[in-house]
Design a protein around this motif. Structure first.
Motif, PDB file in Angstrom:
ATOM      1  N   LEU A 101       7.654  -7.953 -54.828  1.00 39.15           N
ATOM      2  CA  LEU A 101       6.681  -8.964 -54.411  1.00 39.15           C
ATOM      3  C   LEU A 101       7.255 -10.339 -54.779  1.00 39.15           C
ATOM      4  CD1 LEU A 101       3.411  -7.056 -55.420  1.00 39.15           C
ATOM      5  CD2 LEU A 101       4.653  -7.002 -53.262  1.00 39.15           C
ATOM      6  N   ALA A 102       6.416 -11.350 -54.978  1.00 40.78           N
ATOM      7  CA  ALA A 102       6.936 -12.713 -55.160  1.00 40.78           C
ATOM      8  C   ALA A 102       7.747 -12.865 -56.450  1.00 40.78           C
ATOM      9  CB  ALA A 102       5.791 -13.715 -55.137  1.00 40.78           C
ATOM     10  N   ILE A 103       7.198 -12.360 -57.576  1.00 41.37           N
ATOM     11  CA  ILE A 103       7.884 -12.560 -58.867  1.00 41.37           C
ATOM     12  C   ILE A 103       7.881 -11.280 -59.696  1.00 41.37           C
ATOM     13  CG2 ILE A 103       5.922 -13.333 -60.285  1.00 41.37           C
ATOM     14  CD1 ILE A 103       7.831 -15.663 -61.224  1.00 41.37           C
ATOM     15  N   SER A 104       7.489 -10.188 -59.053  1.00 44.28           N
ATOM     16  CA  SER A 104       7.422  -8.898 -59.736  1.00 44.28           C
ATOM     17  C   SER A 104       7.663  -7.806 -58.707  1.00 44.28           C
ATOM     18  CB  SER A 104       6.048  -8.719 -60.402  1.00 44.28           C
ATOM     19  OG  SER A 104       5.014  -8.854 -59.445  1.00 44.28           O
ATOM     20  N   SER A 105       7.876  -6.595 -59.196  1.00 42.19           N
ATOM     21  CA  SER A 105       8.083  -5.462 -58.285  1.00 42.19           C
ATOM     22  C   SER A 105       7.071  -4.382 -58.605  1.00 42.19           C
ATOM     23  CB  SER A 105       9.496  -4.898 -58.427  1.00 42.19           C
ATOM     24  OG  SER A 105      10.448  -5.857 -58.010  1.00 42.19           O
ATOM     25  N   LEU A 106       6.591  -3.738 -57.542  1.00 47.84           N
ATOM     26  CA  LEU A 106       5.557  -2.713 -57.679  1.00 47.84           C
ATOM     27  C   LEU A 106       6.198  -1.332 -57.592  1.00 47.84           C
ATOM     28  CD1 LEU A 106       2.481  -2.165 -57.892  1.00 47.84           C
ATOM     29  CD2 LEU A 106       2.419  -2.170 -55.376  1.00 47.84           C
ATOM     30  N   TYR A 107       5.861  -0.486 -58.550  1.00 46.16           N
ATOM     31  CA  TYR A 107       6.421   0.867 -58.635  1.00 46.16           C
ATOM     32  C   TYR A 107       5.293   1.884 -58.672  1.00 46.16           C
ATOM     33  CZ  TYR A 107      10.698  -1.514 -59.988  1.00 46.16           C
ATOM     34  OH  TYR A 107      11.795  -2.336 -60.001  1.00 46.16           O
ATOM     35  N   LEU A 108       5.520   3.009 -58.028  1.00 45.07           N
ATOM     36  CA  LEU A 108       4.570   4.127 -58.075  1.00 45.07           C
ATOM     37  C   LEU A 108       5.000   5.057 -59.208  1.00 45.07           C
ATOM     38  CD1 LEU A 108       2.143   5.464 -56.655  1.00 45.07           C
ATOM     39  CD2 LEU A 108       3.785   6.686 -55.201  1.00 45.07           C
ATOM     40  N   SER A 109       4.096   5.277 -60.143  1.00 38.86           N
ATOM     41  CA  SER A 109       4.417   6.140 -61.280  1.00 38.86           C
ATOM     42  C   SER A 109       4.631   7.574 -60.830  1.00 38.86           C
ATOM     43  CB  SER A 109       3.272   6.117 -62.295  1.00 38.86           C
ATOM     44  OG  SER A 109       3.091   4.819 -62.786  1.00 38.86           O
ATOM     45  N   LYS A 110       5.606   8.239 -61.452  1.00 35.31           N
ATOM     46  CA  LYS A 110       5.806   9.669 -61.167  1.00 35.31           C
ATOM     47  C   LYS A 110       4.625  10.466 -61.685  1.00 35.31           C
ATOM     48  CE  LYS A 110      10.455   9.744 -60.192  1.00 35.31           C
ATOM     49  NZ  LYS A 110      11.002   9.906 -58.856  1.00 35.31           N
ATOM     50  N   ASP A 159       0.577 -11.640 -57.321  1.00 39.53           N
ATOM     51  CA  ASP A 159       1.164 -10.319 -57.035  1.00 39.53           C
ATOM     52  C   ASP A 159       0.209  -9.213 -57.484  1.00 39.53           C
ATOM     53  OD1 ASP A 159       3.477 -11.492 -56.045  1.00 39.53           O
ATOM     54  OD2 ASP A 159       4.735 -10.913 -57.753  1.00 39.53           O
ATOM     55  N   LEU A 160      -0.387  -9.392 -58.661  1.00 38.20           N
ATOM     56  CA  LEU A 160      -1.317  -8.384 -59.177  1.00 38.20           C
ATOM     57  C   LEU A 160      -2.513  -8.224 -58.250  1.00 38.20           C
ATOM     58  CD1 LEU A 160      -2.342  -6.472 -61.397  1.00 38.20           C
ATOM     59  CD2 LEU A 160      -3.375  -8.479 -62.501  1.00 38.20           C
ATOM     60  N   GLN A 171      -3.220  -4.567 -56.716  1.00 40.68           N
ATOM     61  CA  GLN A 171      -4.395  -3.755 -57.042  1.00 40.68           C
ATOM     62  C   GLN A 171      -5.272  -3.553 -55.804  1.00 40.68           C
ATOM     63  OE1 GLN A 171      -7.835  -4.848 -57.405  1.00 40.68           O
ATOM     64  NE2 GLN A 171      -7.212  -6.815 -56.531  1.00 40.68           N
ATOM     65  N   ARG A 172      -5.320  -4.549 -54.922  1.00 41.34           N
ATOM     66  CA  ARG A 172      -6.106  -4.395 -53.690  1.00 41.34           C
ATOM     67  C   ARG A 172      -5.482  -3.324 -52.789  1.00 41.34           C
ATOM     68  NH1 ARG A 172      -6.534  -9.464 -49.782  1.00 41.34           N
ATOM     69  NH2 ARG A 172      -4.361  -8.840 -49.544  1.00 41.34           N
ATOM     70  N   ALA A 173      -4.155  -3.348 -52.682  1.00 46.83           N
ATOM     71  CA  ALA A 173      -3.483  -2.337 -51.857  1.00 46.83           C
ATOM     72  C   ALA A 173      -3.727  -0.938 -52.416  1.00 46.83           C
ATOM     73  CB  ALA A 173      -1.985  -2.633 -51.786  1.00 46.83           C
ATOM     74  N   VAL A 174      -3.698  -0.815 -53.750  1.00 48.41           N
ATOM     75  CA  VAL A 174      -3.954   0.492 -54.370  1.00 48.41           C
ATOM     76  C   VAL A 174      -5.399   0.919 -54.106  1.00 48.41           C
ATOM     77  CG1 VAL A 174      -4.122   1.711 -56.584  1.00 48.41           C
ATOM     78  CG2 VAL A 174      -2.148   0.242 -56.111  1.00 48.41           C
ATOM     79  N   MET A 175      -6.352   0.008 -54.293  1.00 47.13           N
ATOM     80  CA  MET A 175      -7.763   0.324 -54.042  1.00 47.13           C
ATOM     81  C   MET A 175      -7.958   0.811 -52.608  1.00 47.13           C
ATOM     82  SD  MET A 175      -9.760  -0.207 -56.714  1.00 47.13           S
ATOM     83  CE  MET A 175     -11.447  -0.622 -56.275  1.00 47.13           C
ATOM     84  N   ARG A 176      -7.350   0.120 -51.664  1.00 42.65           N
ATOM     85  CA  ARG A 176      -7.538   0.449 -50.246  1.00 42.65           C
ATOM     86  C   ARG A 176      -6.810   1.733 -49.867  1.00 42.65           C
ATOM     87  NH1 ARG A 176      -7.483  -5.650 -47.487  1.00 42.65           N
ATOM     88  NH2 ARG A 176      -9.440  -6.284 -48.473  1.00 42.65           N
ATOM     89  N   THR A 177      -5.857   2.116 -50.676  1.00 41.55           N
ATOM     90  CA  THR A 177      -5.115   3.350 -50.385  1.00 41.55           C
ATOM     91  C   THR A 177      -5.838   4.577 -50.921  1.00 41.55           C
ATOM     92  OG1 THR A 177      -2.988   2.197 -50.359  1.00 41.55           O
ATOM     93  CG2 THR A 177      -2.928   4.573 -50.790  1.00 41.55           C
ATOM     94  N   VAL A 178      -6.297   4.514 -52.166  1.00 35.33           N
ATOM     95  CA  VAL A 178      -6.820   5.746 -52.794  1.00 35.33           C
ATOM     96  C   VAL A 178      -8.338   5.745 -53.009  1.00 35.33           C
ATOM     97  CG1 VAL A 178      -4.628   6.390 -53.869  1.00 35.33           C
ATOM     98  CG2 VAL A 178      -6.223   4.922 -55.136  1.00 35.33           C
ATOM     99  N   HIS A 238       4.455  -5.957 -67.928  1.00 32.95           N
ATOM    100  CA  HIS A 238       4.131  -5.119 -66.775  1.00 32.95           C
ATOM    101  C   HIS A 238       2.662  -4.771 -66.830  1.00 32.95           C
ATOM    102  CE1 HIS A 238       5.251  -2.288 -70.003  1.00 32.95           C
ATOM    103  NE2 HIS A 238       4.564  -1.341 -69.390  1.00 32.95           N
ATOM    104  N   TRP A 239       2.037  -4.791 -65.668  1.00 30.55           N
ATOM    105  CA  TRP A 239       0.646  -4.374 -65.550  1.00 30.55           C
ATOM    106  C   TRP A 239       0.623  -2.898 -65.198  1.00 30.55           C
ATOM    107  CZ3 TRP A 239      -3.054  -8.012 -66.526  1.00 30.55           C
ATOM    108  CH2 TRP A 239      -2.748  -9.360 -66.312  1.00 30.55           C
ATOM    109  N   HIS A 240      -0.225  -2.147 -65.853  1.00 28.12           N
ATOM    110  CA  HIS A 240      -0.559  -0.806 -65.379  1.00 28.12           C
ATOM    111  C   HIS A 240      -1.766  -0.941 -64.467  1.00 28.12           C
ATOM    112  CE1 HIS A 240       2.012   1.918 -67.726  1.00 28.12           C
ATOM    113  NE2 HIS A 240       2.000   0.958 -68.631  1.00 28.12           N
TER     114      HIS A 240
END
Ligand SMILES: [Zn+2]
Length: 154
Positions: free
Chosen positions: A32-41, A75-76, A80-87, A105-107
């Motif tokens: 993203l702009a200043i951070s990267s988003l990762y999907l936890s295993k 970025d957060l 978080q909005r993309a995650v909410m809209r996904t799951v 890092h944000w969880h």
């Protein structure tokens, strides 16, 4: 404690950019702009992501400039909005801890009324012993693709 102090100072920090797109802990979703988003295993909490600061080594929000902080929270917001809209969880937890790896890092942790820790933070145990629920690769990829799709929402 000594290891943590070294990490805090930036020696051997495993989260400094550039970092691999895949690790034992995550797969890259998108920079993203200043951070990267990762999907936890570990998908005990379906949709659990981490948003890791890319700008430089920094451990605490107060170490950021206001400009970096604003870019990181923008970025957060998108993540978080993309995650909410996904799951479509019942709720979502957003946390900065850094007690193990002190690099900002944000969880982003979707919460469900039938999840194993509903009503409590997900972090428990002494020392912390995370539950481990993994998904088949195809399901992880599908989740990742849907989050990417929703990152483009405005
Ligand atoms: Zn770092």
């Amino acid at each position: 404690m000594e290891t943590w102090k070294l990490l805090f100072g930036g020696t051997g920090c495993p989260m400094d950019a550039p970092r691999p797109d895949k690790s034992a802990h995550w797969d890259l979703i998108a920079p993203l702009a200043i951070s990267s988003l990762y999907l936890s295993k570990n998908q005990t909490y379906r949709g659990h992501c981490q948003l890791i600061f890319d700008g430089r080594h920094a451990c605490q929000l107060e170490q950021l400039t206001l400009q970096e902080y604003r870019a990181f929270t923008d970025d957060l917001f998108a993540a978080q909005r993309a995650v909410m809209r996904t799951v479509h969880p019942d709720h979502i937890n957003v946390e900065v801890l850094g007690n193990v790896v002190p690099h900002l890092h944000w969880h982003i942790v979707p919460r469900y009324r039938d999840d194993p820790r509903w009503g409590y933070p997900i972090w428990d145990g002494e020392p912390f012993e995370p539950r481990q629920i993994t998904l088949p690769e195809a399901e992880l990829h599908a989740l990742r693709d849907r989050i990417i799709h929703h990152l483009r929402d405005h």
